[in-house]
Design a protein around this motif. Structure first.
Motif, PDB file in Angstrom:
ATOM      1  N   ILE A 350       0.857  -1.184   0.000  1.00 53.23           N
ATOM      2  CA  ILE A 350       0.000   0.000   0.000  1.00 53.23           C
ATOM      3  C   ILE A 350       0.895   1.235   0.000  1.00 53.23           C
ATOM      4  CG2 ILE A 350      -1.742   1.291   1.298  1.00 53.23           C
ATOM      5  CD1 ILE A 350      -2.533  -1.517   2.510  1.00 53.23           C
ATOM      6  N   MET A 351       0.646   2.154  -0.933  1.00 51.30           N
ATOM      7  CA  MET A 351       1.505   3.322  -1.082  1.00 51.30           C
ATOM      8  C   MET A 351       0.719   4.605  -0.831  1.00 51.30           C
ATOM      9  SD  MET A 351       3.710   2.216  -4.419  1.00 51.30           S
ATOM     10  CE  MET A 351       2.277   2.487  -5.453  1.00 51.30           C
ATOM     11  N   THR A 352       1.448   5.660  -0.546  1.00 52.98           N
ATOM     12  CA  THR A 352       0.828   6.958  -0.273  1.00 52.98           C
ATOM     13  C   THR A 352       0.886   7.886  -1.476  1.00 52.98           C
ATOM     14  OG1 THR A 352       2.920   7.813   0.595  1.00 52.98           O
ATOM     15  CG2 THR A 352       1.415   6.796   2.172  1.00 52.98           C
ATOM     16  N   SER A 353       1.532   7.446  -2.540  1.00 50.91           N
ATOM     17  CA  SER A 353       1.647   8.260  -3.749  1.00 50.91           C
ATOM     18  C   SER A 353       1.927   7.342  -4.927  1.00 50.91           C
ATOM     19  CB  SER A 353       2.781   9.286  -3.598  1.00 50.91           C
ATOM     20  OG  SER A 353       3.121   9.873  -4.838  1.00 50.91           O
ATOM     21  N   TYR A 354       1.482   7.754  -6.118  1.00 55.06           N
ATOM     22  CA  TYR A 354       1.796   6.966  -7.308  1.00 55.06           C
ATOM     23  C   TYR A 354       2.820   7.672  -8.197  1.00 55.06           C
ATOM     24  CZ  TYR A 354      -2.113   9.884  -8.938  1.00 55.06           C
ATOM     25  OH  TYR A 354      -2.962  10.934  -9.206  1.00 55.06           O
ATOM     26  N   GLU A 355       3.630   8.551  -7.576  1.00 52.44           N
ATOM     27  CA  GLU A 355       4.759   9.115  -8.300  1.00 52.44           C
ATOM     28  C   GLU A 355       5.772   8.006  -8.581  1.00 52.44           C
ATOM     29  OE1 GLU A 355       6.397  12.361  -6.173  1.00 52.44           O
ATOM     30  OE2 GLU A 355       4.588  13.608  -6.312  1.00 52.44           O
ATOM     31  N   GLU A 356       6.543   8.172  -9.655  1.00 53.61           N
ATOM     32  CA  GLU A 356       7.428   7.107 -10.108  1.00 53.61           C
ATOM     33  C   GLU A 356       8.410   6.653  -9.025  1.00 53.61           C
ATOM     34  OE1 GLU A 356       7.563   5.254 -13.054  1.00 53.61           O
ATOM     35  OE2 GLU A 356       5.553   6.120 -13.126  1.00 53.61           O
ATOM     36  N   GLY A 384       6.732 -28.013  -9.448  1.00 55.29           N
ATOM     37  CA  GLY A 384       6.009 -26.996 -10.196  1.00 55.29           C
ATOM     38  C   GLY A 384       6.762 -25.678 -10.255  1.00 55.29           C
ATOM     39  N   SER A 385       6.347 -24.824 -11.171  1.00 49.09           N
ATOM     40  CA  SER A 385       6.958 -23.506 -11.327  1.00 49.09           C
ATOM     41  C   SER A 385       6.212 -22.489 -10.470  1.00 49.09           C
ATOM     42  CB  SER A 385       6.926 -23.071 -12.796  1.00 49.09           C
ATOM     43  OG  SER A 385       5.584 -22.968 -13.257  1.00 49.09           O
ATOM     44  N   LEU A 386       6.942 -21.495  -9.997  1.00 47.38           N
ATOM     45  CA  LEU A 386       6.355 -20.462  -9.143  1.00 47.38           C
ATOM     46  C   LEU A 386       6.440 -19.120  -9.857  1.00 47.38           C
ATOM     47  CD1 LEU A 386       5.120 -19.926  -6.314  1.00 47.38           C
ATOM     48  CD2 LEU A 386       7.430 -19.298  -5.560  1.00 47.38           C
ATOM     49  N   VAL A 387       5.279 -18.578 -10.202  1.00 41.20           N
ATOM     50  CA  VAL A 387       5.196 -17.259 -10.830  1.00 41.20           C
ATOM     51  C   VAL A 387       5.038 -16.216  -9.730  1.00 41.20           C
ATOM     52  CG1 VAL A 387       3.898 -15.797 -12.430  1.00 41.20           C
ATOM     53  CG2 VAL A 387       4.153 -18.247 -12.891  1.00 41.20           C
ATOM     54  N   LEU A 388       5.751 -15.111  -9.845  1.00 38.53           N
ATOM     55  CA  LEU A 388       5.725 -14.072  -8.814  1.00 38.53           C
ATOM     56  C   LEU A 388       4.916 -12.872  -9.283  1.00 38.53           C
ATOM     57  CD1 LEU A 388       9.499 -14.149  -7.762  1.00 38.53           C
ATOM     58  CD2 LEU A 388       7.608 -15.539  -6.897  1.00 38.53           C
ATOM     59  N   GLN A 389       4.007 -12.419  -8.424  1.00 40.64           N
ATOM     60  CA  GLN A 389       3.188 -11.240  -8.718  1.00 40.64           C
ATOM     61  C   GLN A 389       3.223 -10.271  -7.549  1.00 40.64           C
ATOM     62  OE1 GLN A 389      -0.891 -11.662  -9.861  1.00 40.64           O
ATOM     63  NE2 GLN A 389      -0.441 -12.679 -11.800  1.00 40.64           N
ATOM     64  N   GLY A 390       3.514  -9.013  -7.848  1.00 38.91           N
ATOM     65  CA  GLY A 390       3.451  -7.960  -6.847  1.00 38.91           C
ATOM     66  C   GLY A 390       2.332  -6.991  -7.189  1.00 38.91           C
ATOM     67  N   HIS A 391       1.530  -6.624  -6.194  1.00 37.54           N
ATOM     68  CA  HIS A 391       0.400  -5.713  -6.403  1.00 37.54           C
ATOM     69  C   HIS A 391       0.601  -4.465  -5.552  1.00 37.54           C
ATOM     70  CE1 HIS A 391      -2.296  -8.620  -8.573  1.00 37.54           C
ATOM     71  NE2 HIS A 391      -1.438  -9.467  -8.011  1.00 37.54           N
ATOM     72  N   LEU A 392       0.549  -3.307  -6.195  1.00 36.64           N
ATOM     73  CA  LEU A 392       0.719  -2.034  -5.507  1.00 36.64           C
ATOM     74  C   LEU A 392      -0.592  -1.260  -5.554  1.00 36.64           C
ATOM     75  CD1 LEU A 392       3.520  -2.311  -7.655  1.00 36.64           C
ATOM     76  CD2 LEU A 392       4.300  -1.060  -5.656  1.00 36.64           C
ATOM     77  N   TRP A 393      -0.960  -0.665  -4.413  1.00 33.80           N
ATOM     78  CA  TRP A 393      -2.249   0.013  -4.294  1.00 33.80           C
ATOM     79  C   TRP A 393      -2.044   1.454  -3.834  1.00 33.80           C
ATOM     80  CZ3 TRP A 393      -6.549  -3.080  -5.330  1.00 33.80           C
ATOM     81  CH2 TRP A 393      -6.314  -4.455  -5.357  1.00 33.80           C
ATOM     82  N   CYS A 394      -2.798   2.359  -4.449  1.00 31.53           N
ATOM     83  CA  CYS A 394      -2.744   3.756  -4.027  1.00 31.53           C
ATOM     84  C   CYS A 394      -4.022   4.469  -4.453  1.00 31.53           C
ATOM     85  CB  CYS A 394      -1.529   4.464  -4.638  1.00 31.53           C
ATOM     86  SG  CYS A 394      -1.332   6.171  -4.088  1.00 31.53           S
ATOM     87  N   VAL A 395      -4.499   5.359  -3.609  1.00 37.33           N
ATOM     88  CA  VAL A 395      -5.680   6.158  -3.951  1.00 37.33           C
ATOM     89  C   VAL A 395      -5.364   7.021  -5.166  1.00 37.33           C
ATOM     90  CG1 VAL A 395      -7.199   8.021  -3.178  1.00 37.33           C
ATOM     91  CG2 VAL A 395      -6.532   6.208  -1.581  1.00 37.33           C
ATOM     92  N   GLY A 396      -6.229   6.962  -6.166  1.00 38.48           N
ATOM     93  CA  GLY A 396      -6.085   7.811  -7.341  1.00 38.48           C
ATOM     94  C   GLY A 396      -5.194   7.273  -8.437  1.00 38.48           C
ATOM     95  N   ALA A 397      -4.544   6.143  -8.219  1.00 42.97           N
ATOM     96  CA  ALA A 397      -3.635   5.596  -9.232  1.00 42.97           C
ATOM     97  C   ALA A 397      -4.417   4.985 -10.386  1.00 42.97           C
ATOM     98  CB  ALA A 397      -2.725   4.548  -8.607  1.00 42.97           C
ATOM     99  N   GLY A 398      -3.839   5.053 -11.579  1.00 46.54           N
ATOM    100  CA  GLY A 398      -4.420   4.395 -12.737  1.00 46.54           C
ATOM    101  C   GLY A 398      -3.910   2.968 -12.843  1.00 46.54           C
TER     102      GLY A 398
END
Length: 421
Positions: A350-356, A384-398
């Motif tokens: 969870i992030m506080t900004s979606y700046e780069e 088996g193979s392990l696929v990695l996924q990261g999810h980032l969340w921020c208010v107002g982000a596209g």
């Protein structure tokens, strides 16, 4: 090591959060807006989301330049460490609220449409934060068997207990503690912090003076063992470092809650106690010094168990060059695709900004956590193979998706969503 460009004027005080159960929602003294458990929770009424979304938006705006990196609050504009209980509470509240919104019907529907994994972060326990501080924690999440855990330990021990890894991790801990003590001495000096500062400096000097040079221009390999001298002082041993660590813990006990690296000092004592009688002396001759260094690896490999936090700290330094435990905001889980050959590990932040800059900080944090889990998965020989996924969340982000070092990453916006979903 990062320099402190700004010193915040308030010391972090321990906040005692009193837990109260109310209407299925866990509240702390400033309200914690999510509940725990493995069962699927009932969604809150839409009016609740309407009321709380402006609060979440306001907190995001107030904390837009603040990031949480491995348990520390950092001002991303100047890399300064923030020590402020009000900011700490706001960050805690923001992430608690965000977890509830991520579990809302509208965001869960969006996840089903955007993510390639069905059901990720749908359960309350999958949206809980997680601190990864031991191999046992990783193995539990991956369902690694007892035999596989033994194999993991036997495989990594010879690598992470090398002399250069051991001494490098110790110096990283001591330098981190030195920085924290310097900050405390600037804000609120005490007899304990001043004494602790001297012990840390003495310990670093002791390690530096005892090291055997290994550079390409070093002639230490030609050094012969000195002739024996009657009544000569005994050679220094790792026991001397252990005693200094004990003194550090004693004199800084009152500041323990403010010094993250003091906990690491306690953790590294486990390894020091196992090699206390090994010599730490670069004047004994090159061949003898190398023998003593090899003894360190042998003794640590033999005695540090799979659940050892000392072993885990050495692994972190071996993999990433730092010793701080890894933290994630949403622990996620492992999801199958209906076959036995492909699994996906999802974790969230969870992030506080979606700046780069903020996005890439989040990506790198998640990448370390995901990479650690993949390292254990592969070392354990999991099927088996392990696929990695990261999810980032921020208010107002596209909505965005991209790949970083072979892992998939998704940027999601936290939204109120239409009524009726």
């Amino acid at each position: 090591m990062k320099l402190y460009n700004r010193l915040v004027q308030k010391l972090l005080r321990r906040v005692n959060y009193r837990e109260i159960r109310c209407s299925g929602i866990l509240r702390l003294n400033f309200m914690l807006y999510h509940c725990t458990g493995e069962s699927q929770e009932e969604f809150l009424p839409y009016q609740w989301y309407e009321k709380m979304f402006p609060k979440l938006t306001r907190l995001t705006h107030l904390l837009k330049d603040v990031d949480s990196i491995d348990g520390r609050l950092v001002n991303v504009k100047d890399d300064s460490i923030i020590i402020d209980d009000r900011v700490q509470q706001r960050m805690y509240m923001l992430k608690s609220l965000a977890r509830v919104f991520i579990g809302s019907p509208s965001l869960q529907q969006m996840l089903k449409e955007k993510a390639s994994v069905s059901g990720c972060f749908s359960k309350p326990n999958e949206r809980e934060p997680m601190i990864v501080g031991s191999l046992t924690k990783v193995s539990d999440c991956l369902n690694v068997t007892a035999q596989q855990r033994k194999s993991v330990r036997l495989t990594i021990c010879p690598q992470v207990t090398q002399h250069r890894i051991w001494t490098g991790a110790l110096e990283e801990v001591l330098n981190g503690l030195k920085t924290e003590i310097d900050l405390l001495n600037h804000l609120s000096p005490s007899k304990g912090t001043k004494m602790g500062q001297q012990i840390v400096l003495s310990c670093l000097k002791f390690l530096a003076e005892s090291a055997v040079p290994n550079g390409p221009d070093s002639t230490s390999w030609m050094q012969l063992a000195p002739a024996k001298v009657v009544d000569s002082p005994p050679s220094p041993k790792w026991e001397d470092v252990l005693e200094m660590f004990n003194d550090l813990i004693n004199c800084l006990q009152n500041e323990k809650g403010l010094l993250y690296h003091l906990t690491k000092i306690e953790i590294m004592k486990e390894g020091l106690s196992q090699i206390r009688y090994v010599l730490l002396d670069n004047s004994i001759g090159y061949k003898e010094a190398r023998l003593q260094e090899s003894l360190i690896g042998k003794k640590l490999s033999k005695t540090l168990g799979h659940s050892s936090r000392c072993l885990f700290t050495l692994l972190l330094y071996y993999l990433y060059g730092h010793i701080r435990d890894i933290e994630v905001d949403l622990c996620g889980g492992i999801y199958g695709d209906g076959t036995e050959n492909r699994f996906t590990l999802c974790m969230g932040r969870i992030m506080t900004s979606y700046e780069e800059e903020m996005i890439w900080n989040g990506v790198k944090q998640l990448d370390r956590a995901l990479g650690l889990f993949r390292f254990v998965w592969e070392t354990a020989g999991m099927k088996g193979s392990l696929v990695l996924q990261g999810h980032l969340w921020c208010v107002g982000a596209g909505e965005r998706s991209f790949t970083y070092r072979g892992s998939e990453f998704f940027l999601h916006g936290i939204i109120l969503g239409p009524k009726g979903i």
